[in-house]
Design a protein around this motif. Structure first.
Motif, short mmCIF file in Angstrom:
data_model
loop_
_atom_site.label_atom_id
_atom_site.label_comp_id
_atom_site.label_asym_id
_atom_site.label_seq_id
_atom_site.Cartn_x
_atom_site.Cartn_y
_atom_site.Cartn_z
N SER A 46 0.84 -1.21 0.00
CA SER A 46 -0.02 0.04 0.05
C SER A 46 0.77 1.20 -0.02
CB SER A 46 -0.80 0.03 1.22
OG SER A 46 -1.57 1.22 1.19
N LEU A 47 1.87 1.26 1.03
CA LEU A 47 2.50 2.46 1.05
C LEU A 47 3.63 2.75 -0.25
CD1 LEU A 47 3.48 2.47 4.96
CD2 LEU A 47 1.69 3.50 3.37
N LYS A 48 3.97 1.60 -0.83
CA LYS A 48 4.60 1.79 -1.88
C LYS A 48 4.35 2.49 -3.07
CE LYS A 48 8.36 -1.72 -1.90
NZ LYS A 48 8.87 -3.00 -2.71
N ASP A 111 -1.15 -3.02 12.43
CA ASP A 111 -2.42 -3.68 13.00
C ASP A 111 -3.36 -2.73 12.42
OD1 ASP A 111 -2.26 -1.37 14.67
OD2 ASP A 111 -2.47 -2.74 16.37
N ARG A 112 -3.22 -1.84 11.57
CA ARG A 112 -4.23 -1.03 10.84
C ARG A 112 -4.67 -1.73 9.52
NH1 ARG A 112 -6.05 3.85 13.39
NH2 ARG A 112 -5.27 3.69 15.55
N PRO A 113 -5.74 -2.13 8.95
CA PRO A 113 -5.99 -2.18 7.79
C PRO A 113 -5.43 -1.19 6.67
CG PRO A 113 -7.99 -2.65 8.92
CD PRO A 113 -6.92 -2.13 9.92
N PRO A 114 -4.68 -1.63 5.54
CA PRO A 114 -4.38 -0.89 4.69
C PRO A 114 -5.05 -0.15 3.91
CG PRO A 114 -3.13 -2.99 4.44
CD PRO A 114 -4.24 -3.09 5.36
N LEU A 115 -4.64 1.33 3.87
CA LEU A 115 -5.77 2.33 3.26
C LEU A 115 -5.61 1.92 1.65
CD1 LEU A 115 -7.64 4.60 3.65
CD2 LEU A 115 -5.65 6.21 3.37
N GLY A 116 -6.80 1.72 1.20
CA GLY A 116 -6.88 1.83 -0.35
C GLY A 116 -5.96 2.83 -1.12
N THR A 117 -5.50 2.37 -2.44
CA THR A 117 -4.41 3.29 -3.03
C THR A 117 -5.24 4.63 -3.48
OG1 THR A 117 -3.32 1.44 -3.99
CG2 THR A 117 -3.22 3.57 -5.15
N ALA A 118 -6.28 4.66 -3.83
CA ALA A 118 -7.13 5.99 -4.28
C ALA A 118 -7.18 6.84 -3.22
CB ALA A 118 -8.40 5.64 -4.92
N HIS A 119 -7.52 6.41 -1.94
CA HIS A 119 -7.60 7.14 -0.87
C HIS A 119 -6.26 7.73 -0.02
CE1 HIS A 119 -11.70 6.60 -0.26
NE2 HIS A 119 -11.75 5.44 0.40
N LEU A 120 -5.37 6.94 -0.34
CA LEU A 120 -3.85 7.03 0.12
C LEU A 120 -3.27 8.15 -0.68
CD1 LEU A 120 -1.58 6.69 1.98
CD2 LEU A 120 -0.92 4.89 0.57
N GLN A 121 -3.54 8.11 -2.05
CA GLN A 121 -3.15 9.15 -3.16
C GLN A 121 -3.80 10.56 -2.78
OE1 GLN A 121 -3.61 7.20 -6.86
NE2 GLN A 121 -1.65 6.62 -6.85
N ALA A 122 -5.05 10.40 -2.42
CA ALA A 122 -5.96 11.54 -2.09
C ALA A 122 -5.31 12.29 -0.91
CB ALA A 122 -7.18 11.41 -1.97
N LEU A 123 -5.06 11.34 0.16
CA LEU A 123 -4.64 12.11 1.32
C LEU A 123 -3.20 12.53 1.08
CD1 LEU A 123 -5.13 11.90 4.43
CD2 LEU A 123 -3.56 10.02 4.51
N CYS A 124 -2.25 12.00 0.34
CA CYS A 124 -1.03 12.65 -0.20
C CYS A 124 -1.36 13.97 -0.64
CB CYS A 124 -0.21 11.76 -0.74
SG CYS A 124 0.42 10.43 0.28
N CYS A 125 -2.28 14.04 -1.61
CA CYS A 125 -2.41 15.35 -2.70
C CYS A 125 -2.83 16.43 -1.83
CB CYS A 125 -3.42 14.77 -3.66
SG CYS A 125 -3.88 16.08 -4.89
N VAL A 184 -12.50 10.21 5.18
CA VAL A 184 -12.24 8.92 3.95
C VAL A 184 -13.48 8.17 4.27
CG1 VAL A 184 -10.76 7.15 3.59
CG2 VAL A 184 -9.71 9.29 4.30
N ASP A 185 -13.91 7.79 3.13
CA ASP A 185 -15.31 6.93 3.15
C ASP A 185 -14.54 5.54 3.02
OD1 ASP A 185 -17.60 5.92 2.72
OD2 ASP A 185 -17.80 5.99 0.61
N ASP A 186 -14.26 4.94 4.45
CA ASP A 186 -13.61 3.78 4.55
C ASP A 186 -13.70 3.57 5.96
OD1 ASP A 186 -12.28 1.60 4.99
OD2 ASP A 186 -10.73 1.97 3.77
N PRO A 187 -14.78 2.59 6.47
CA PRO A 187 -14.86 2.23 7.94
C PRO A 187 -13.59 1.64 8.62
CG PRO A 187 -16.07 0.74 6.55
CD PRO A 187 -15.53 1.86 5.79
N THR A 188 -12.77 1.16 7.89
CA THR A 188 -11.75 0.61 8.45
C THR A 188 -10.41 1.43 8.86
OG1 THR A 188 -10.50 0.08 6.44
CG2 THR A 188 -12.13 -1.53 7.18
N VAL A 189 -10.45 2.74 8.32
CA VAL A 189 -9.22 3.67 8.45
C VAL A 189 -9.03 3.84 9.82
CG1 VAL A 189 -10.56 5.67 8.61
CG2 VAL A 189 -8.02 5.54 7.57
N ALA A 190 -10.10 3.96 10.92
CA ALA A 190 -9.74 4.08 12.16
C ALA A 190 -9.59 2.99 13.32
CB ALA A 190 -10.75 5.32 12.77
#
Length: 209
Positions: A46-48, A111-125, A184-190
């Motif tokens: 995910s982070l890559k 121990d956190r579910p990895p954030l999806g690529t689209a959300h991660l890229q949006a966070l960085c943006c 972020v529209d992802d219930p696993t993020v927190a």
């Protein structure tokens, strides 16, 4: 002017996983998958998507995690005293990120579910387009803070200057005016996944996404 950060993924994986009863980093992700992917391998992948370098902080579990770290092309660093706590691992990982020539950390516990690529890229943006007085960008879901945390140079410096017996919450509270949040529209993020019961609930949460 838009920022051009040099990202380093930092995964905190030095914990003893006492409440889980087995190494959380090696739990299957997604749960019950047959591909062999784990929380750790999935976090690295995910982070890559946003970082050329990914640092994994390990502790007494070095021998267990080293094969995964190497096979995924990540960089491993050892916290020599993981019993000092989570914040000590954060400082070890951030010190290594700085030593490797990066200036911005994409920081997450293993121990956190990895954030999806689209959300991660949006966070960085969102971080890249923010003003210079913004030191961090943090994902949230329904008001709950999540991970990964995007930590810029000044927040990294504040973390590294803090006493090892301190904690991230206190440091971030001291600089609350410099933090920004993105829903972020992802219930696993927190989520924290600390127990077998919490891990068993993940398939149901994934079905809700």
């Amino acid at each position: 002017m838009k920022r051009d950060p040099k990202y380093c993924g930092v995964i905190l994986a030095a914990g003893a996983s006492t409440r889980m009863g087995r190494n959380k980093a090696l739990l299957a992700w997604p749960p019950a998958n047959a591909s062999g992917s784990t929380f750790l391998s999935s976090a690295i992948s995910s982070l890559k998507a946003v970082a050329k370098i990914v640092v994994v902080v390990v502790g007494r579990n070095q021998s267990e995690l080293e094969p995964v770290v190497k096979s995924c092309g990540a960089h491993m660093v050892v916290n020599p005293q993981p019993e000092r706590g989570h914040f000590s691992s954060m400082q070890v990982g951030l010190s290594e990120a700085v030593a490797l020539g990066t200036d911005t950390a994409v920081l997450t516990p293993v121990d956190r579910p990895p954030l999806g690529t689209a959300h991660l890229q949006a966070l960085c943006c969102a971080y890249e387009q923010s003003a210079n007085e913004v030191w961090a960008m943090i994902p949230t879901h329904n008001g709950k803070h999540g991970h990964p945390l995007i930590a810029g140079p000044r927040l990294i410096d504040a973390f590294l200057r803090a006493p090892v017996e301190g904690n991230a919450h206190d440091v971030m509270s001291a600089y609350a005016d410099h933090l920004r949040y993105m829903e972020v529209d992802d219930p696993t993020v927190a989520l924290n996944v600390n127990t077998p019961e919490e891990y068993a609930q993940l398939p149901e949460l994934l079905n809700e996404k």
